[in-house]
Structures are given as structure tokens and as C-alpha cells.
Design a protein around this motif. Structure first.
Motif, PDB file in Angstrom:
ATOM      1  N   ALA A  44      -2.121 -12.515  -0.875  1.00 47.22           N
ATOM      2  CA  ALA A  44      -2.663 -11.159  -0.941  1.00 47.22           C
ATOM      3  C   ALA A  44      -1.816 -10.236  -0.084  1.00 47.22           C
ATOM      4  CB  ALA A  44      -4.110 -11.148  -0.437  1.00 47.22           C
ATOM      5  N   ASP A  45      -1.914  -8.947  -0.363  1.00 44.56           N
ATOM      6  CA  ASP A  45      -1.280  -7.976   0.506  1.00 44.56           C
ATOM      7  C   ASP A  45      -1.926  -8.056   1.889  1.00 44.56           C
ATOM      8  OD1 ASP A  45      -1.134  -5.090   1.753  1.00 44.56           O
ATOM      9  OD2 ASP A  45       0.444  -5.197   0.235  1.00 44.56           O
ATOM     10  N   PRO A  46      -1.136  -7.994   2.962  1.00 43.91           N
ATOM     11  CA  PRO A  46      -1.729  -8.090   4.302  1.00 43.91           C
ATOM     12  C   PRO A  46      -2.837  -7.074   4.558  1.00 43.91           C
ATOM     13  CG  PRO A  46       0.653  -8.274   4.433  1.00 43.91           C
ATOM     14  CD  PRO A  46       0.339  -7.907   3.012  1.00 43.91           C
ATOM     15  N   SER A  47      -2.736  -5.906   3.936  1.00 47.19           N
ATOM     16  CA  SER A  47      -3.759  -4.882   4.170  1.00 47.19           C
ATOM     17  C   SER A  47      -5.129  -5.319   3.688  1.00 47.19           C
ATOM     18  CB  SER A  47      -3.365  -3.571   3.477  1.00 47.19           C
ATOM     19  OG  SER A  47      -3.304  -3.753   2.066  1.00 47.19           O
ATOM     20  N   ALA A  48      -5.188  -6.313   2.764  1.00 45.00           N
ATOM     21  CA  ALA A  48      -6.481  -6.789   2.262  1.00 45.00           C
ATOM     22  C   ALA A  48      -7.311  -7.428   3.366  1.00 45.00           C
ATOM     23  CB  ALA A  48      -6.269  -7.782   1.127  1.00 45.00           C
ATOM     24  N   VAL A  49      -6.652  -7.946   4.398  1.00 47.11           N
ATOM     25  CA  VAL A  49      -7.378  -8.552   5.518  1.00 47.11           C
ATOM     26  C   VAL A  49      -8.303  -7.538   6.166  1.00 47.11           C
ATOM     27  CG1 VAL A  49      -7.106  -9.580   7.822  1.00 47.11           C
ATOM     28  CG2 VAL A  49      -5.582 -10.272   5.941  1.00 47.11           C
TER      29      VAL A  49
END
Length: 251
Positions: free
Chosen positions: A72-77
Motif C-alpha cells: 500500500a501507499d505509505p500514506s494509507a497507514v
């Protein structure tokens, strides 16, 4: 832990301005699968972060690497955690939850406190890379709340007043977690370093002359004990003192 290491663990390399400690709103949480077909959840993120830190160390951990591992894109965290600090506290709370899994009081408050303490110690040692920072933190989260309630409850059951129960719980948990942090650090040493430290109790200390260090010479055959963990002897000494204090209060 050195300040520089603590800073690297707690600094969010993807975004450093997400510092709110409020919980993430439910509407921000992702419901669609990632590009790899995985549906994210807070538990999955914590599981994956735990695996990464166990394998590569806290210093090497970044949200970018976590995103890659999740597909996933890190921003999804940040749909689940405000920042890296929020995630690390969740990891610390996970270890506490592991320690409490299966804990069932027997009715002997001192024996139960011993089991309680050793469970926390062993949970930390299963994840030494996490323990070097988790043992220093207060998570304020459900697993920790349950653990503190359980420990203090056992001391109240023993007959201690409220203030004494809190003081004694503080002493017990700091004893256990202090040894956990120390022993986790030892586990992170290179094998050659650990072996050298263990040999020193036999070689250097075991051959010191009596005229220079009489006490060390006298106990030289027992010095190899210093190479092991002192968590159980320390815990037993503390519990022996607590049993005696509880008996004195009751008489």
C-alpha cells in the motif's frame, strides 16, 4: 537507549507534522483493498510493523518500508494511526496484550504477581527489538489498562491500602521491565560480544588474586551466575518482602 536512537525510532520519516494524539476518525479508515488485494486494518498494520522491526530492528523501521510490506501507499497507514508515535505505542500495547493472554489468577496473590511479572518479561524478550523502546513507554491503551488494573487488583486483594498498592505495583513492574530492557539489549549484541562477556566471568574474574580482590576471589566459582538474567531472583526478593509486609499488616 541513546537519544539519537530514540529519535530515529519515534520520528515519522514520511510525515513529521501529524502529531495529534486524537484517535483516527472511522470514516478515514480504508475499506477498499490495496493494489496487492489486501484490505488494511489496524491489526494488520501492527502485525506487519512488528514483523519488520523484529526482523530488521527499530532503527531501520520506516513507514515507507511498512507501506511496501503492506502493498500500500505509505500514506494509507495514516488512515489508522496519526503518526509513527501512535503506531509504536500500539506496538507496545500489543506486547502487553500478548503477556496477558491466558493469564488466570489462582487465588494466591503473590504467585499470581510472579506469573504476571514473568509474562511481561517473556513477552518483551520475544520481541527484543521492540522491547528496547516499548519498556520505556506508557501506552494508555486497553491492554495496558487491563494489565495495570490486574496488577493493582492483586495487591489490593493482598490487603494493601490504595497508595501502597500503587507504590508496590510501580516497584514490581519497573523491576520486571527494567530487566526486560536490559536483557533485550543483551540479545541484540553480536554473538561474539555475548560470548566474550560470558567468558569474562570465567577467565578475567575467575583468576583474580586473593590479595588484590579477596571477596571476588572467595566467590570466584559462583561468578558465572552473573552471565544470566537476574529477573527471577529480583522478582522473588521483592515478592518475599511484599508477603512479609502483607503479613505484618494483617497481624
Amino acid at each position: 537507549m541513546p537519544d539519537s536512537q530514540r529519535d530515529r525510532v519515534s520520528t515519522d520519516r514520511v510525515s513529521t507534522d501529524r502529531v495529534s494524539t486524537d484517535r483516527v476518525p472511522t470514516e478515514r479508515k480504508r475499506r477498499r483493498p490495496t493494489s496487492s488485494g489486501v484490505v488494511l486494518s489496524a491489526d494488520l498494520i501492527v502485525d506487519t510493523a512488528c514483523r519488520l522491526i523484529d526482523a530488521h530492528g527499530a532503527q531501520a523501521f520506516t513507514v515507507r518500508k511498512l507501506g511496501a510490506a503492506l502493498g500500500a501507499d505509505p500514506s494509507a497507514v495514516y488512515r489508522y494511526f496519526r503518526n509513527t508515535e501512535d503506531l509504536l505505542l500500539a506496538l507496545a500495547d500489543r506486547l502487553i496484550g500478548e503477556s496477558m493472554t491466558g493469564f488466570t489468577p489462582s487465588g494466591d496473590w503473590a504467585a499470581d504477581l510472579r506469573d504476571f511479572g514473568l509474562r511481561a518479561y517473556r513477552s518483551a524478550l520475544r520481541h527484543p527489538q521492540i522491547a528496547v523502546f516499548s519498556t520505556l513507554r506508557v501506552t494508555g491503551r486497553p491492554h495496558e489498562q487491563r494489565a495495570v488494573d490486574t496488577g493493582i487488583g492483586l495487591l489490593l486483594q493482598a490487603g494493601f491500602d490504595e497508595a501502597s498498592a500503587v507504590r508496590h505495583y510501580h516497584a514490581l513492574v519497573d523491576t520486571v521491565l527494567g530487566h526486560a530492557a536490559l536483557d533485550a539489549g543483551v540479545l541484540l549484541l553480536a554473538p561474539a560480544q555475548r560470548a566474550a562477556d560470558e567468558r569474562a566471568w570465567h577467565a578475567e574474574y575467575g583468576t583474580l588474586p586473593a590479595d588484590e580482590v579477596p571477596s571476588l576471589h572467595r566467590v570466584r566459582d559462583h561468578l558465572p551466575l552473573m552471565a544470566g538474567s537476574a529477573v527471577e531472583p529480583a522478582l522473588d526478593l521483592l515478592l518475599k518482602a511484599l508477603r512479609q509486609e502483607a503479613t505484618n499488616h494483617a497481624s
